[in-house]
Write an enzyme that holds these catalytic residues in place. Structure first.
Site, short mmCIF file in Angstrom:
data_model
loop_
_atom_site.label_atom_id
_atom_site.label_comp_id
_atom_site.label_asym_id
_atom_site.label_seq_id
_atom_site.Cartn_x
_atom_site.Cartn_y
_atom_site.Cartn_z
CG HIS A 95 -2.33 0.56 0.80
ND1 HIS A 95 -3.48 0.31 1.50
CD2 HIS A 95 -2.70 1.42 -0.21
CE1 HIS A 95 -4.49 0.97 0.94
NE2 HIS A 95 -4.04 1.66 -0.10
CG ASP A 118 -6.29 -0.71 4.50
OD1 ASP A 118 -6.16 -1.79 5.09
OD2 ASP A 118 -5.35 -0.08 3.98
CG HIS A 120 -4.46 -2.72 8.44
ND1 HIS A 120 -4.60 -3.56 7.36
CD2 HIS A 120 -4.16 -3.50 9.50
CE1 HIS A 120 -4.37 -4.81 7.73
NE2 HIS A 120 -4.10 -4.81 9.05
CG ASP A 122 -2.63 1.61 5.51
OD1 ASP A 122 -2.48 0.77 6.42
OD2 ASP A 122 -2.91 1.28 4.34
CG HIS A 135 2.25 -1.91 4.43
ND1 HIS A 135 1.57 -3.07 4.15
CD2 HIS A 135 2.63 -2.00 5.73
CE1 HIS A 135 1.52 -3.83 5.22
NE2 HIS A 135 2.16 -3.22 6.19
CG ASP A 226 -4.98 -3.18 2.09
OD1 ASP A 226 -4.99 -4.40 1.82
OD2 ASP A 226 -4.16 -2.65 2.87
CG ASP A 228 -5.67 -5.53 4.46
OD1 ASP A 228 -6.53 -4.65 4.59
OD2 ASP A 228 -4.46 -5.35 4.73
CD GLU A 271 -0.34 -4.35 1.40
OE1 GLU A 271 0.24 -5.45 1.48
OE2 GLU A 271 0.13 -3.27 1.84
C1 DIR Z 1 0.06 -1.74 11.16
C2 DIR Z 1 -0.40 -2.67 10.05
N1 DIR Z 1 -0.95 -0.73 11.45
C3 DIR Z 1 1.38 -1.05 10.77
N2 DIR Z 1 -0.72 -2.00 8.86
C4 DIR Z 1 -1.11 -2.61 7.71
O1 DIR Z 1 2.33 -1.77 10.45
O2 DIR Z 1 1.45 0.17 10.79
N3 DIR Z 1 -1.58 -1.94 6.73
N4 DIR Z 1 -1.04 -3.91 7.57
O3 DIR Z 1 -2.18 -2.42 5.61
MN MN Z 2 -3.43 -0.65 3.50
MN MN Z 3 -4.57 -3.24 5.18
#
Ligand code: DIR
Ligand code: MN
Ligand code: MN
Ligand code: MN
Length: 312
Positions: A95, A118, A120, A122, A135, A226, A228, A271
């Site tokens: 991402h 998403d 998350h 991000d 990401h 994303d 996910d 992703e």
């Molecule tokens: C988590 C995971 N918040 C980080 N983030 C992800 O690493 O900052 N984002 N997987 O897609």
């Molecule tokens: Mn993401």
């Molecule tokens: Mn994500």
């Protein structure tokens, strides 16, 4: 419609190998033919190539030099494809590629609103991140309200955070870090988590999101999707799956509604990691990605219209 596809085989925004093969896996699953059969004029611009210029290391921010080089090239390419009059479809990659695509979009169109779909947020900076993975940081890099929370980033001077966080809406959140939650509350960011999808339904959620970030229906829309965000039962081949996500049906509905605005000018599909899981998992995931992109670009479950000029 006219569409330009750009692949970004980039995986240094996180630590799992394989997400760089996402673009070619989605192509191999038949994306181009599916879009051509919608009557779209598609041009595949191939995969991004870049040369990293090594620069100073920044604390808790892995591979900033490669990220800077890749996203700079991507931003330039997005501007070129948009100026060609095409909707930009960017295939990730992780991402962090959103840094380049949204920068390019904001530099091309006067008013831009972003839907960040998403699990998350991000929204970490190098000071709040537990992982050091970029990401997990693109939204914080892109938005003007967060500019003061960053140190000077060598190699990133081309990227001026010109997007206001008021023009960003999240859908699908279910794994938000503590400082991310703090930032969402501090700035009153439009954020619809899975609990909102349950409470209101996806149709209401997408229209509430659009009316918050684009109340006059005038902005150029960017969807950063994303994979996910979808439930891992339906899109298992991804690096940071979180159970309890959107169904593919909800994802398709979301994209159909966004298509109906006629203002969708860029989509990131990121992703997808074809090195995670077995063949069945990979096929499920690339097929889900294609269904999402088709819906965004005009496929409807009612069936297509007979082209003008053909009667009885
Ligand atoms: C988590 C995971 N918040 C980080 N983030 C992800 O690493 O900052 N984002 N997987 O897609
Ligand atoms: Mn993401
Ligand atoms: Mn994500
Ligand atoms: Mn299918």
């Amino acid at each position: 419609g006219r569409v330009g596809i750009i692949g970004v085989p980039f995986e240094k925004g996180q630590k799992k190998k394989g997400v760089a093969q996402g673009p070619d896996a989605i192509r191999k699953a038949g994306l181009l033919n599916e879009l051509l059969s919608l009557g779209i004029n598609v041009n595949d611009y191939g995969n991004i190539k870049y040369e990293a210029i090594s620069s100073a290391n920044i604390d808790n921010m892995s591979h900033l030099d490669e990220i800077a080089a890749c996203t700079y090239k991507l931003s330039e390419t997005v501007q070129q494809i948009m100026n060609d009059g095409r909707t930009v479809v960017t295939l990730g990659g992780d991402h962090s590629v959103g840094i380049g695509t949204i920068d390019g979009h904001v530099k091309t169109k006067e008013k831009v609103a972003v839907l960040w779909i998403d699990a998350h947020a991000d929204l970490n900076t190098n000071k709040t991140s537990d992982s050091g993975n970029v990401h997990g940081m693109p939204v914080a890099l892109l938005t003007s309200e967060l500019a003061d929370y960053w140190p000077h980033l060598p190699g990133m001077d081309w990227q001026q955070p010109m997007l206001s966080i008021r023009n960003v809406a999240y859908i699908g959140l279910r794994s938000v870090d503590k400082y991310e939650r703090l930032v969402i509350e501090k700035f009153g960011i439009t954020a619809f988590g899975m609990e909102d999808v349950e409470k209101y339904g996806i149709h209401e959620v997408i229209h509430m999101a659009l009316s918050r970030i684009d109340p006059h229906c005038e902005k150029s829309l960017h969807v950063s999707f994303d994979i996910d965000s979808l439930d891992p039962l339906e899109a298992p081949s991804t690096g940071t799956p979180v159970r309890g996500g959107l169904t593919l049906r909800e994802g398709i509905h979301l994209m159909e509604e966004i298509h109906r605005t006629n203002r969708l000018n860029a989509i990131d599909l990121v992703e997808v990691n074809p090195k995670i899981g077995n063949d069945t998992s990979v096929n499920l995931t690339t097929d889900a990605a294609i269904h999402i992109l088709q819906a965004a670009l005009g496929y409807t479950r009612r069936g297509l219209k007979v082209p003008a000029g053909i009667t009885d």
